[in-house]
Design a protein around this motif. Structure first.
Motif, PDB file in Angstrom:
ATOM      1  N   GLN A  90      61.350  31.281  33.817  1.00 47.65           N
ATOM      2  CA  GLN A  90      61.607  30.214  35.028  1.00 47.65           C
ATOM      3  C   GLN A  90      62.825  30.121  34.606  1.00 47.65           C
ATOM      4  O   GLN A  90      62.833  28.942  34.071  1.00 47.65           O
ATOM      5  CB  GLN A  90      60.536  29.134  35.749  1.00 47.65           C
ATOM      6  N   PRO A  91      63.886  30.999  34.974  1.00 45.44           N
ATOM      7  CA  PRO A  91      65.302  29.514  34.451  1.00 45.44           C
ATOM      8  C   PRO A  91      65.478  28.889  35.316  1.00 45.44           C
ATOM      9  O   PRO A  91      65.151  28.825  36.492  1.00 45.44           O
ATOM     10  CB  PRO A  91      66.376  31.262  34.709  1.00 45.44           C
ATOM     11  N   LEU A 152      49.068  20.516  42.010  1.00 46.23           N
ATOM     12  CA  LEU A 152      49.462  20.008  43.436  1.00 46.23           C
ATOM     13  C   LEU A 152      50.886  20.140  42.918  1.00 46.23           C
ATOM     14  O   LEU A 152      52.188  21.191  44.084  1.00 46.23           O
ATOM     15  CB  LEU A 152      49.674  18.518  44.218  1.00 46.23           C
ATOM     16  N   ALA A 153      51.836  19.541  42.085  1.00 43.09           N
ATOM     17  CA  ALA A 153      53.148  20.334  41.168  1.00 43.09           C
ATOM     18  C   ALA A 153      52.974  22.173  41.463  1.00 43.09           C
ATOM     19  O   ALA A 153      54.686  22.454  41.601  1.00 43.09           O
ATOM     20  CB  ALA A 153      53.759  19.467  40.292  1.00 43.09           C
ATOM     21  N   GLN A 154      52.295  22.492  40.818  1.00 46.80           N
ATOM     22  CA  GLN A 154      52.246  24.196  40.271  1.00 46.80           C
ATOM     23  C   GLN A 154      51.929  24.626  41.788  1.00 46.80           C
ATOM     24  O   GLN A 154      53.383  25.709  42.539  1.00 46.80           O
ATOM     25  CB  GLN A 154      51.462  24.485  39.449  1.00 46.80           C
ATOM     26  N   VAL A 155      51.003  24.187  42.684  1.00 46.49           N
ATOM     27  CA  VAL A 155      50.845  24.523  43.615  1.00 46.49           C
ATOM     28  C   VAL A 155      52.463  25.656  44.769  1.00 46.49           C
ATOM     29  O   VAL A 155      52.994  26.035  45.663  1.00 46.49           O
ATOM     30  CB  VAL A 155      49.757  23.888  44.635  1.00 46.49           C
ATOM     31  N   LEU A 156      53.325  23.135  44.371  1.00 41.42           N
ATOM     32  CA  LEU A 156      54.586  23.370  45.452  1.00 41.42           C
ATOM     33  C   LEU A 156      55.432  23.988  45.145  1.00 41.42           C
ATOM     34  O   LEU A 156      56.550  24.627  45.811  1.00 41.42           O
ATOM     35  CB  LEU A 156      54.628  21.882  45.136  1.00 41.42           C
ATOM     36  N   LEU A 157      55.408  23.935  43.238  1.00 42.07           N
ATOM     37  CA  LEU A 157      56.256  25.223  42.943  1.00 42.07           C
ATOM     38  C   LEU A 157      56.883  26.376  43.386  1.00 42.07           C
ATOM     39  O   LEU A 157      57.312  26.874  43.410  1.00 42.07           O
ATOM     40  CB  LEU A 157      56.859  25.189  41.639  1.00 42.07           C
ATOM     41  N   GLY A 159      55.180  27.912  45.704  1.00 43.26           N
ATOM     42  CA  GLY A 159      55.474  27.947  47.885  1.00 43.26           C
ATOM     43  C   GLY A 159      57.585  27.994  47.235  1.00 43.26           C
ATOM     44  O   GLY A 159      57.244  28.434  47.986  1.00 43.26           O
ATOM     45  N   PHE A 160      57.414  26.988  47.038  1.00 39.58           N
ATOM     46  CA  PHE A 160      59.199  27.004  47.106  1.00 39.58           C
ATOM     47  C   PHE A 160      59.770  28.225  46.148  1.00 39.58           C
ATOM     48  O   PHE A 160      60.802  28.462  46.824  1.00 39.58           O
ATOM     49  CB  PHE A 160      59.577  25.867  46.038  1.00 39.58           C
ATOM     50  N   ASN A 161      59.182  28.648  45.180  1.00 36.56           N
ATOM     51  CA  ASN A 161      60.151  29.761  44.486  1.00 36.56           C
ATOM     52  C   ASN A 161      59.622  31.169  45.504  1.00 36.56           C
ATOM     53  O   ASN A 161      60.891  31.697  45.321  1.00 36.56           O
ATOM     54  CB  ASN A 161      59.762  30.175  43.193  1.00 36.56           C
TER      55      ASN A 161
END
Length: 167
Positions: A90-91, A152-157, A159-161
């Motif tokens: 993930q750059p 939670l942070a990984q799921v949101l990440l 989703g946003f990606n």
């Protein structure tokens, strides 16, 4: 001689030697990829370099990190492998600066063509949100487990990606 002595001592240490092996494997891949980037000048050099970097990260470095560091601690090996793969695949904005900045070549290729001032503003805003995140953590998430926050942070990440797929 002090540096050589500390390296020898590190290899004699049953735990430290695996950290040294990991560092050596990562260094060899880094030197190989750096030389490849300098020597490869064909028309498709970006595609070739990107493909080989991805293959080296996933097929050589990540397994080396896992295999060597699991002898130190399985938890350390899992965390190190995850962090390496996340950062490698993930750059970040600083890595993408080459393609973001406004140059004649980038604008012709259809890249974003952002002014250096705007890129600096993006970094400043990122630091403000880092501060906001720290405050939100202290106010709302300090009672959560790290595992819950991490999930939670990984799921949101993710989703946003995935929003990048929307045109």
């Amino acid at each position: 001689n002090r540096a050589c002595d500390s390296i020898k001592e590190g290899f004699r240490n049953p735990v430290g030697k695996w950290v040294f092996y990991t560092a050596i494997a990562v260094s060899i891949c880094s030197v190989f990829l750096g030389l490849l980037a300098v020597l490869e000048t064909s028309h498709n050099s970006d595609v070739i370099n990107g493909s080989l970097t991805l293959a080296c990260a996933v097929c050589v470095v990540a397994p080396a990190v896992w295999l060597f560091l699991r002898r130190v601690s399985p938890v350390l090996a899992k965390a190190s492998t995850f962090i390496f793969l996340r950062e490698a695949l993930q750059p970040s904005t600083s890595v993408l600066f080459y393609w973001y900045r406004r140059t004649e070549e980038n604008c012709k290729k259809g890249y974003p063509c952002l002014d250096p001032e705007f890129i600096g503003l993006m970094d400043a805003v990122a630091y403000v949100f880092l501060l906001c995140g720290t405050i939100v953590y202290q106010k709302f998430f300090s009672k959560w487990t790290y595992r819950g926050i991490f999930i939670l942070a990984q799921v949101l990440l993710v989703g946003f990606n995935l929003l990048d797929l929307i045109r």
